[in-house]
Design a protein around this motif. Structure first.
Motif, PDB file in Angstrom:
ATOM      1  N   LEU A  55       0.836  -1.196   0.000  1.00 48.76           N
ATOM      2  CA  LEU A  55       0.000   0.000   0.000  1.00 48.76           C
ATOM      3  C   LEU A  55       0.872   1.248   0.000  1.00 48.76           C
ATOM      4  N   LEU A  56       0.432   2.237  -0.746  1.00 47.45           N
ATOM      5  CA  LEU A  56       1.102   3.532  -0.774  1.00 47.45           C
ATOM      6  C   LEU A  56       0.098   4.607  -0.415  1.00 47.45           C
ATOM      7  N   ALA A  57       0.569   5.642   0.261  1.00 50.22           N
ATOM      8  CA  ALA A  57      -0.268   6.794   0.595  1.00 50.22           C
ATOM      9  C   ALA A  57       0.466   8.044   0.135  1.00 50.22           C
ATOM     10  N   TYR A  58      -0.227   8.907  -0.588  1.00 46.33           N
ATOM     11  CA  TYR A  58       0.326  10.181  -1.050  1.00 46.33           C
ATOM     12  C   TYR A  58      -0.227  11.255  -0.126  1.00 46.33           C
ATOM     13  N   ILE A  59       0.645  11.915   0.632  1.00 50.24           N
ATOM     14  CA  ILE A  59       0.204  12.866   1.648  1.00 50.24           C
ATOM     15  C   ILE A  59       1.057  14.133   1.550  1.00 50.24           C
ATOM     16  N   SER A  99      -2.538  13.284   8.987  1.00 51.46           N
ATOM     17  CA  SER A  99      -2.499  12.088   8.142  1.00 51.46           C
ATOM     18  C   SER A  99      -1.126  11.428   8.179  1.00 51.46           C
ATOM     19  N   LEU A 100      -0.072  12.222   8.155  1.00 48.90           N
ATOM     20  CA  LEU A 100       1.274  11.638   8.254  1.00 48.90           C
ATOM     21  C   LEU A 100       1.422  10.861   9.551  1.00 48.90           C
ATOM     22  N   HIS A 127       2.423   1.855  10.628  1.00 46.47           N
ATOM     23  CA  HIS A 127       3.631   1.194  10.107  1.00 46.47           C
ATOM     24  C   HIS A 127       3.963   1.528   8.657  1.00 46.47           C
ATOM     25  N   PHE A 128       3.397   2.611   8.146  1.00 41.80           N
ATOM     26  CA  PHE A 128       3.835   3.103   6.844  1.00 41.80           C
ATOM     27  C   PHE A 128       5.128   3.881   7.067  1.00 41.80           C
ATOM     28  N   ARG A 129       6.030   3.783   6.118  1.00 41.14           N
ATOM     29  CA  ARG A 129       7.317   4.478   6.192  1.00 41.14           C
ATOM     30  C   ARG A 129       7.477   5.366   4.968  1.00 41.14           C
ATOM     31  N   GLU A 130       8.288   6.406   5.121  1.00 44.94           N
ATOM     32  CA  GLU A 130       8.510   7.309   4.007  1.00 44.94           C
ATOM     33  C   GLU A 130       9.324   6.617   2.918  1.00 44.94           C
ATOM     34  N   TRP A 131       8.754   6.561   1.730  1.00 47.24           N
ATOM     35  CA  TRP A 131       9.426   5.961   0.575  1.00 47.24           C
ATOM     36  C   TRP A 131       9.775   7.000  -0.482  1.00 47.24           C
ATOM     37  N   ASN A 153       7.980  20.698  -3.396  1.00 44.58           N
ATOM     38  CA  ASN A 153       7.336  21.709  -4.243  1.00 44.58           C
ATOM     39  C   ASN A 153       6.712  21.138  -5.516  1.00 44.58           C
ATOM     40  N   ILE A 154       6.213  19.927  -5.466  1.00 40.65           N
ATOM     41  CA  ILE A 154       5.679  19.278  -6.673  1.00 40.65           C
ATOM     42  C   ILE A 154       4.275  19.752  -7.030  1.00 40.65           C
ATOM     43  N   ALA A 155       3.538  20.248  -6.050  1.00 38.29           N
ATOM     44  CA  ALA A 155       2.153  20.664  -6.299  1.00 38.29           C
ATOM     45  C   ALA A 155       1.988  22.154  -6.026  1.00 38.29           C
ATOM     46  N   GLN A 156       1.084  22.761  -6.798  1.00 38.01           N
ATOM     47  CA  GLN A 156       0.691  24.154  -6.581  1.00 38.01           C
ATOM     48  C   GLN A 156      -0.813  24.161  -6.315  1.00 38.01           C
ATOM     49  N   ILE A 157      -1.202  24.488  -5.103  1.00 39.61           N
ATOM     50  CA  ILE A 157      -2.611  24.525  -4.737  1.00 39.61           C
ATOM     51  C   ILE A 157      -2.890  25.879  -4.104  1.00 39.61           C
ATOM     52  N   ASN A 158      -3.838  26.595  -4.685  1.00 37.67           N
ATOM     53  CA  ASN A 158      -4.164  27.949  -4.211  1.00 37.67           C
ATOM     54  C   ASN A 158      -2.914  28.815  -4.103  1.00 37.67           C
ATOM     55  N   ASN A 159      -2.092  28.763  -5.140  1.00 34.00           N
ATOM     56  CA  ASN A 159      -0.866  29.555  -5.228  1.00 34.00           C
ATOM     57  C   ASN A 159       0.157  29.227  -4.144  1.00 34.00           C
ATOM     58  N   GLU A 160       0.059  28.034  -3.588  1.00 37.04           N
ATOM     59  CA  GLU A 160       0.995  27.603  -2.553  1.00 37.04           C
ATOM     60  C   GLU A 160       1.699  26.336  -3.018  1.00 37.04           C
ATOM     61  N   SER A 161       3.029  26.324  -2.896  1.00 37.48           N
ATOM     62  CA  SER A 161       3.799  25.120  -3.227  1.00 37.48           C
ATOM     63  C   SER A 161       3.652  24.108  -2.106  1.00 37.48           C
ATOM     64  N   LYS A 162       3.528  22.850  -2.511  1.00 33.77           N
ATOM     65  CA  LYS A 162       3.383  21.782  -1.527  1.00 33.77           C
ATOM     66  C   LYS A 162       4.344  20.641  -1.821  1.00 33.77           C
ATOM     67  N   ASP A 163       4.903  20.096  -0.766  1.00 32.66           N
ATOM     68  CA  ASP A 163       5.714  18.882  -0.864  1.00 32.66           C
ATOM     69  C   ASP A 163       4.795  17.683  -0.750  1.00 32.66           C
ATOM     70  N   LEU A 164       5.076  16.660  -1.519  1.00 29.96           N
ATOM     71  CA  LEU A 164       4.324  15.413  -1.441  1.00 29.96           C
ATOM     72  C   LEU A 164       5.221  14.345  -0.814  1.00 29.96           C
ATOM     73  N   ILE A 165       4.684  13.704   0.190  1.00 24.82           N
ATOM     74  CA  ILE A 165       5.373  12.591   0.850  1.00 24.82           C
ATOM     75  C   ILE A 165       4.668  11.315   0.424  1.00 24.82           C
ATOM     76  N   ILE A 166       5.437  10.340  -0.025  1.00 19.98           N
ATOM     77  CA  ILE A 166       4.867   9.032  -0.343  1.00 19.98           C
ATOM     78  C   ILE A 166       5.285   8.071   0.762  1.00 19.98           C
ATOM     79  N   LEU A 167       4.278   7.508   1.403  1.00 15.51           N
ATOM     80  CA  LEU A 167       4.494   6.522   2.448  1.00 15.51           C
ATOM     81  C   LEU A 167       4.101   5.162   1.899  1.00 15.51           C
ATOM     82  N   GLY A 168       4.822   4.134   2.320  1.00 11.15           N
ATOM     83  CA  GLY A 168       4.518   2.791   1.851  1.00 11.15           C
ATOM     84  C   GLY A 168       4.541   1.790   2.969  1.00 11.15           C
ATOM     85  N   CYS A 169       3.875   0.674   2.697  1.00 12.38           N
ATOM     86  CA  CYS A 169       3.793  -0.402   3.675  1.00 12.38           C
ATOM     87  C   CYS A 169       3.586  -1.719   2.938  1.00 12.38           C
ATOM     88  N   SER A 170       4.423  -2.683   3.238  1.00 10.52           N
ATOM     89  CA  SER A 170       4.214  -4.035   2.711  1.00 10.52           C
ATOM     90  C   SER A 170       3.368  -4.791   3.725  1.00 10.52           C
TER      91      SER A 170
END
Length: 164
Positions: free
Chosen positions: A118-122, A129-130, A137-141, A146-163
């Motif tokens: 499972l992966l979670a994009y947060i 949520s993080l 037991h999800f870990r940062e993968w 600054n991948i997203a621009q929402i309402n003129n604000e840059s956002k970092d995306l963290i991908i968490l994963g869990c086997s």
């Protein structure tokens, strides 16, 4: 009493979208910045395979209070056992530790849908949520600054994963 998860039906879409629109208003839980309608999400709803990548809903007094969906990570067959998971909880039920309970129930069901990873994009500013996913037991993968621009604000995306 809060009912067990069940697979969502098309008639559930308005309630699912109401919960999602609350998340849009919060500004930290979704890539959308404009309120959407059920009509906007019909194709998204239909893209979920009930047997392998469903939308699950949880009800209280016949009203949907939470939904979780599993989406393909990638269409390539090599990733058929991987899925992205998202969870949304109705505003009045947040802060009661239900997210942990509901997410665990969904993780427990993942195997019946053929999901092994499972992966979670947060977004990095979605601290609640993080914290929830890391507690489960999800870990940062991955970290995408600054991948997203929402309402003129840059956002970092963290991908968490869990086997599982």
């Amino acid at each position: 009493m809060i009912k067990q998860f069940r697979v969502a039906e098309i008639d559930d879409l308005p309630e699912i979208i109401n919960i999602y629109n609350d998340a849009i208003n919060d500004g930290i839980s979704t890539v959308h910045s404009d309120i959407i309608t059920p009509d906007n999400k019909i194709e998204w709803f239909k893209s979920h395979d009930k047997d392998t990548r469903p939308i699950l809903v949880k009800e209280y007094k016949n009203k949907i209070i939470s939904w979780i969906d599993f989406q393909p990570f990638d269409e390539n067959a090599a990733y058929k056992n991987s899925a992205r998971v998202s969870i949304y909880i109705e505003r009045n039920f947040r802060g009661q530790k239900l997210g942990q309970k509901f997410l665990q129930e969904a993780i427990d069901k993942a195997d019946i849908y053929g999901i092994k990873t499972l992966l979670a994009y947060i977004f990095s500013d979605n601290i609640a949520s993080l914290k929830l996913f890391k507690k489960m037991h999800f870990r940062e993968w991955g970290h995408f600054p600054n991948i997203a621009q929402i309402n003129n604000e840059s956002k970092d995306l963290i991908i968490l994963g869990c086997s599982i």
